[in-house]
Design an enzyme around this catalytic site. Structure first.
Site, PDB file in Angstrom:
ATOM      1  N   MET A  21     -57.383 131.017 -28.779  1.00 12.79           N
ATOM      2  CA  MET A  21     -56.642 129.969 -29.487  1.00 12.79           C
ATOM      3  C   MET A  21     -56.943 128.631 -28.825  1.00 12.79           C
ATOM      4  SD  MET A  21     -53.001 131.885 -30.124  1.00 12.79           S
ATOM      5  CE  MET A  21     -52.917 132.499 -28.435  1.00 12.79           C
ATOM      6  N   MET A  22     -57.449 127.700 -29.607  1.00 19.62           N
ATOM      7  CA  MET A  22     -57.831 126.398 -29.076  1.00 19.62           C
ATOM      8  C   MET A  22     -56.648 125.714 -28.415  1.00 19.62           C
ATOM      9  SD  MET A  22     -61.038 125.834 -29.476  1.00 19.62           S
ATOM     10  CE  MET A  22     -61.170 124.055 -29.322  1.00 19.62           C
ATOM     11  N   CYS A 103     -62.592 130.013 -37.686  1.00 21.25           N
ATOM     12  CA  CYS A 103     -61.788 128.795 -37.568  1.00 21.25           C
ATOM     13  C   CYS A 103     -62.059 127.876 -38.755  1.00 21.25           C
ATOM     14  CB  CYS A 103     -62.108 128.076 -36.259  1.00 21.25           C
ATOM     15  SG  CYS A 103     -61.127 126.581 -36.028  1.00 21.25           S
ATOM     16  N   LYS A 142     -65.952 137.444 -34.830  1.00 16.37           N
ATOM     17  CA  LYS A 142     -64.587 137.310 -35.339  1.00 16.37           C
ATOM     18  C   LYS A 142     -64.667 136.509 -36.624  1.00 16.37           C
ATOM     19  CE  LYS A 142     -59.838 136.099 -34.058  1.00 16.37           C
ATOM     20  NZ  LYS A 142     -59.469 135.214 -35.184  1.00 16.37           N
ATOM     21  N   HIS A 174     -59.743 138.671 -39.147  1.00 15.36           N
ATOM     22  CA  HIS A 174     -58.478 138.034 -39.513  1.00 15.36           C
ATOM     23  C   HIS A 174     -58.279 138.288 -40.999  1.00 15.36           C
ATOM     24  CE1 HIS A 174     -55.687 134.305 -39.121  1.00 15.36           C
ATOM     25  NE2 HIS A 174     -55.284 135.084 -40.092  1.00 15.36           N
ATOM     26  N   GLY A 216     -51.166 137.776 -38.303  1.00 18.35           N
ATOM     27  CA  GLY A 216     -49.791 138.101 -38.652  1.00 18.35           C
ATOM     28  C   GLY A 216     -49.135 139.183 -37.819  1.00 18.35           C
TER      29      GLY A 216
END
Length: 335
Positions: A21-22, A103, A142, A174, A216
């Site tokens: 996570m950035m 992203c 990813k 994702h 989620g």
């Protein structure tokens, strides 16, 4: 010269991992998570290939050996540059190199990487091939289940087929589409509907591949339930915002016996803070990752307040954590 079986890195256990996570999953965050779970696979925030090649790689991707196993996530779309960046990551000791194809931010799109690459599977395949040729550690992907108007089944299955043909065998999916225009990155994490069933369908169609589910997942019970039949789950914001959800990961997912207490974790992290402050790391850069440690417990608000306000005071150090713990203890005793 091809690697012998003895030379190849040990296989990674992907049953539970913590998402990149950035601006969140920096080395200090990962160290805290590693104190709580000894077995989860940790990922770095995304590092852009150009930044590693032309910038201060040591500043960007150095990590504590105690974080292992840890994977480096890269962003980019030029095969040769990604190969160079992957070699840098391997030389730093990362156990896996992961390519971000998920992203959706405008900044990432402008650099032609992230989720927009779902539209260019042939290019992603070239990138994966170049990275695999450059390193001996696993190279993984990813991705999303599609972008914009793409049909998710066609987009995801076609994408995976093309990338797998190039040699990739690990995919973290994702389970949402990304809308490249019209939704913010935050909205792209919540507005497009989740489709866990599609990810399970992918695993049934390609049992030879390692397929992990992301998106989620907020509770360990949910991770165990939704991950059934898959090779793993990846948890993002829930692990950051409520890190104590990781406490039973080793026991429930991996069958281990690591089950620490919160006070133990806080004390060990305070020791880490002390060491890093001696190297010039700002206190606030480390305490910010602890804010959710007592989420839902008596005294949690005061715990967060102390860790937010007091690191900014002159001369503040690891004793701030001690004071925050004392506030929790007093509230718990009064409850």
């Amino acid at each position: 010269m091809p690697l012998t079986d003895q030379d190849k890195p040990a296989a990674l256990d992907r049953r539970f991992s913590i998402a990149p996570m950035m601006d969140w999953t920096d080395r200090h965050c990962r160290y805290l998570h590693r104190l709580i779970t000894k077995r989860a696979l940790l990922y770095t925030e995304m590092a852009v290939d150009q930044a590693l090649i032309h910038g201060d790689a040591a500043h960007l991707i150095s990590f504590d050996p105690d974080e292992q196993p840890v994977a480096l996530q890269l962003g980019g779309s030029t095969p040769a540059d990604l190969a160079r960046a992957a070699r840098i990551g391997e030389n730093f000791g990362y156990r896996e190199i992961n390519l971000n194809v998920g992203c959706p931010s405008d900044r990432v799109q402008s650099g032609r990487f992230g989720a927009c690459l779902m539209r260019e599977p042939a290019l992603v395949a070239d990138c994966i091939k170049a990275m695999q040729d450059a390193v001996s550690v696993p190279v993984t992907v990813k991705c999303r289940i599609g972008v914009d108007e793409q049909d998710p089944r066609e987009a995801l299955f076609g994408f995976v087929e093309t990338i797998a043909a190039a040699g990739a065998d690990v995919f973290i999916v994702h389970a949402r589409k990304a809308w490249l225009k019209g939704l913010s990155p935050k909205e792209n994490r919540t507005v497009p509907p989740l489709d866990y069933g599609l990810v399970r369908d992918l695993k049934r169609e390609r049992p030879d591949l390692s397929i992990s589910l992301n998106g989620g997942l907020a509770r360990l019970d949910q991770c165990v339930e939704e991950g059934a039949g898959l090779d793993g789950v990846m948890v993002g914001r829930a692990a950051y915002q409520t890190p104590w959800m990781l406490r039973d990961v080793d026991a429930r997912v991996f069958g281990g016996d690591h089950a620490p207490e919160r006070t133990e974790i806080a004390a060990l992290y305070a020791d880490y803070i002390d060491r890093r402050m001696g190297e010039g790391v700002p206190l606030r850069a480390m305490t910010r990752h602890m804010l959710g440690l007592y989420h839902g417990e008596p005294g949690a608000r005061e715990f967060r307040r102390i860790l937010t306000v007091e690191p900014g005071r002159p001369g503040a150090g690891p004793e701030v954590v001690t004071r925050a713990l004392a506030a929790v203890d007093s509230r718990a005793a009064a409850a």
